[in-house]
Scaffold this motif. Sequence first.
Motif, mmCIF file in Angstrom:
data_model
loop_
_atom_site.group_PDB
_atom_site.id
_atom_site.type_symbol
_atom_site.label_atom_id
_atom_site.label_comp_id
_atom_site.label_asym_id
_atom_site.label_seq_id
_atom_site.Cartn_x
_atom_site.Cartn_y
_atom_site.Cartn_z
ATOM 1 N N GLY A 1 -47.559 -43.854 -62.153
ATOM 2 C CA GLY A 1 -48.326 -43.091 -63.130
ATOM 3 C C GLY A 1 -48.404 -43.806 -64.462
ATOM 4 N N ALA B 1 -53.974 -35.782 -58.650
ATOM 5 C CA ALA B 1 -52.985 -35.093 -57.807
ATOM 6 C C ALA B 1 -52.813 -35.804 -56.473
ATOM 7 N N PHE C 1 -49.443 -28.869 -63.415
ATOM 8 C CA PHE C 1 -50.183 -29.278 -62.214
ATOM 9 C C PHE C 1 -49.268 -29.522 -61.017
ATOM 10 N N ASN D 1 -47.665 -31.976 -60.131
ATOM 11 C CA ASN D 1 -47.878 -33.309 -59.578
ATOM 12 C C ASN D 1 -46.750 -34.202 -60.089
ATOM 13 N N SER E 1 -47.844 -35.426 -70.986
ATOM 14 C CA SER E 1 -47.543 -36.166 -69.760
ATOM 15 C C SER E 1 -46.712 -35.303 -68.811
ATOM 16 N N ALA F 1 -56.051 -34.890 -65.024
ATOM 17 C CA ALA F 1 -54.841 -34.714 -64.213
ATOM 18 C C ALA F 1 -55.117 -34.160 -62.815
ATOM 19 N N PHE G 1 -46.204 -38.190 -60.203
ATOM 20 C CA PHE G 1 -46.986 -38.923 -61.203
ATOM 21 C C PHE G 1 -46.118 -39.380 -62.377
ATOM 22 N N TRP H 1 -51.515 -24.492 -59.188
ATOM 23 C CA TRP H 1 -51.015 -24.834 -60.509
ATOM 24 C C TRP H 1 -50.190 -23.700 -61.118
ATOM 25 N N GLY I 1 -56.392 -34.452 -70.627
ATOM 26 C CA GLY I 1 -55.380 -34.303 -69.584
ATOM 27 C C GLY I 1 -55.739 -33.224 -68.582
ATOM 28 N N ASN J 1 -48.157 -32.796 -66.360
ATOM 29 C CA ASN J 1 -48.543 -33.129 -64.984
ATOM 30 C C ASN J 1 -47.567 -32.505 -63.981
#
Length: 894
Positions: free
Chosen positions: A147, A139, A275, A277, A268, A135, A280, A340, A131, A271
Amino acid sequence: MVNEKVLDLANKISKTKRGSKSEITREHPECKILEPVVTEEMAEVALCLELHKPKSAKEVAAICCKSVEETERLLWELAVAGACLVGEKEGVDKYWLEIWVPGHMELIVNHPHRENIKNFKQIGQAFDGYGKRRAPIAAGLFPVGTGVMRVIPIEKSIEGETRRASYEEISKYLNENTVFSVSNCSCRTAREAMGEGCGHLKEDMCIQLGDAAQFYIRTSRGRKITRAEAFEIIKKAEENGLMHQIPNTDGPGKTHAICNCCGCSCLSTRNASMFLNNDFVRSNYVSKIDKDKCVACGECVAVCPVNALKLGQNLCTKTPITPEKRKDFPSNTKWGPEKWNVDYRTNRQNVVETGTSPCKTECPAHISVQGYIKLASKGKYKEALELIKHENPFPAVCGRICPRKCESACTRGDIDDPVAVDEIKKFIADQELNVDNRYVPKLRHEYEKKIAIIGAGPSGLSCAFYLAIDGYKVTVFEKQKVLGGMLTLGIPAYRLEKEVINAEIDILRELGVEFKTGIEVGNDVSLPELRNEGYEAFYVAIGAQAGRNLGLEGEDAEGAITGVDFLRAVNLSNDIKLEGNVVVIGGGNVAIDVAGTAARLGASKVDMYCLESRKEMPALEEEIEEALSEDIGINNSWGPKRILQQNGHVSGIEFKKCVSVFDKNGKFSPIFDEKETVIVKTNNVLISVGQGIDWGNLLENSNIELNPNKTIKADPFTLQTGEPDVFAGGDAMTGPKFAIDAIAMGKEGAISIHRYVHPGQSLIIGRDRREYHALDKENLTLESYDRMPRQRALAVDGKKSKETFKDLRSTFTENQVKKEAERCLGCGATTRDEYMCIGCGACTTRCKFDAISLVRKYDASSVPLEKLKPIIVKNMIKRKGRIFVHKVKKSLRK
């Protein structure tokens, strides 16, 4: 050394070629996860399989040139390992390859025989590493709803939403399928393998549907369950603050699993949390807060998996507070490590930078004061009690002895008088003293693990309460014959009646807590012996029940005793009578309790002498006023010099004038004028200048250390001592403080113990640090408010009160409670970061005020894997344009 065939297989699953720029090497997680579970022979057969194209053993045998029997054996071993899937197609078992996530990695992590895998930690690390490697590449590339995993809202959170879609309803997937299994959570299993568990345990978390359920059942990854059991698992997950996600590659309205996730372990949700994101994984919904209804109880903040919710304020300010809006997103900005939140599992925040309600902030247990006041105003006393007990199992006790830090900080106090928080809490809690109105929390889990609590004071009982709710077998060991610690033995009945303490302790009995009184751990039984009896962790909270002497001349005379020993003797119903004058040394709350008790036991006259001036006295102002109303003399700025005696009995005490108590740095450093002295004739001297801790033999032959003041050394956050299975809290760790401080530590001790007794759980990761800070009162505009005066309980006649050990203080009437509740300014409210919100709905399950809801913002359904690539490519091109435009706009703003 990784076998070449295994390396080939890793590349095949990844759709990459050996020798290419994107080649999977031995150091990549895709290879690391296969290496412990796939042999060369197994890999050779797996290389003959295809992605999503099932083949029978006979078909594979023809390709790999092995017998059908040998091929079938190896294919089955691959399926058990998780390196391929198997399902019955047209009456024949067929095998195929899946994508890595959601796919092979979850299957390998959920290996049915993982305890036999030598390098299982490596498997967990590989799942985690995959991941982290993939990941960042994703982005901004996946539009909402596309996703590989997707949040699906808690169904009841969208029941009132007119734009709801069936493919975002849990019930749709459960009702459309007929075969179900439940398994461990693969994310939490991986975290556990790395020693990074967050306290949310893996067992019975993920539900598989249809063919996936058949696979999990056949390979012993999961157990078969009914549809009704699946609904019950979903319900329990929601009650425990978890959210739902589904694998999102099967196409619109289809999935093969439902995961019950937490934000602190889910790979999951990472993300969004790490991140940032969020597109996603998000659902089509976002949370919406009605600030007129919100009371900043913080329940939604506690369960938000991505920290999108934080407590803020709800009052007008001189300088407007405008939260900075996000301008950079993965969809319009290059998204590298500088964007991040790498430490998201330890840097979670409860409050926005500008602060929140002072009452919740100042309370040592951070009880939702605003929340329970609002519920009380509506007559919802049981709900109010439930909200209080999330943080404090003993509201009736605290309603009588709390230091009221919430009231001292109350914003209303800057206008006229603070809200009578404690009186409202006392009224709410007193409803429970009637057995018919008792609130007994529902057990969240059921564990067979045995935990020992040493000490039945407020901290130990609090720890026992929360461990019992979590389903542990809890035994409390208390060396005295009675329970309650200093609540029972150190506080006089006229301030805290024993019936009140016992009523709240009875709730613990109903929760299954076992009490063993008259047993001193370290004397009657040792820690090693308790370990041998199966106790897996200990919480040491023996309090500070020893009196402290001053080393004065004559201190050993008959009639001289510490205040703590005096109160204990009285509370144990020993036949104690006092004659003549009594002198109490000390100026704190305990000293006042000692003086008040002495007055009720027949003393002719009671006088207190303390070093501090009237303003410096550590006792609460209201308790000082009570003492004065009972004709107790308070003599300030005097320190004891020696105790006089005659025939071995106290005959008087000499004091010297105290010029100052503290030095310029605020450190205790009294200075005396030795020339100014006074001799006071007395028959009894009760020394109440602090408390000590009597450890007995409890810590004998252990690695536990003590501080110079005899408090126990323990980590201030986790409460773990030098013995890993021993945790400590309350006065034994902090020195004498208030009951509410000890209670708050008891809950933290329960959290640590829960994590400690389960393998692979960190005591720190994903843990609420409970860091609160108050709003800036100097920046408030408080022009519009009611003029209602503070409600007052009926005053107690000091002449009557000193004649009885009954608590004569009255409680608010229901009408007073409602009037007083109206005085609350409602300082706090929850804030929401709309981008961070992923639309899971966990927040809505906690709100008792209908202040937060989900509203549909997007209209996206999932895309089958085979149709995803062109969508990604198209969005990639658009993203480049958005990045360019956004960059130009930013440069123009400069």
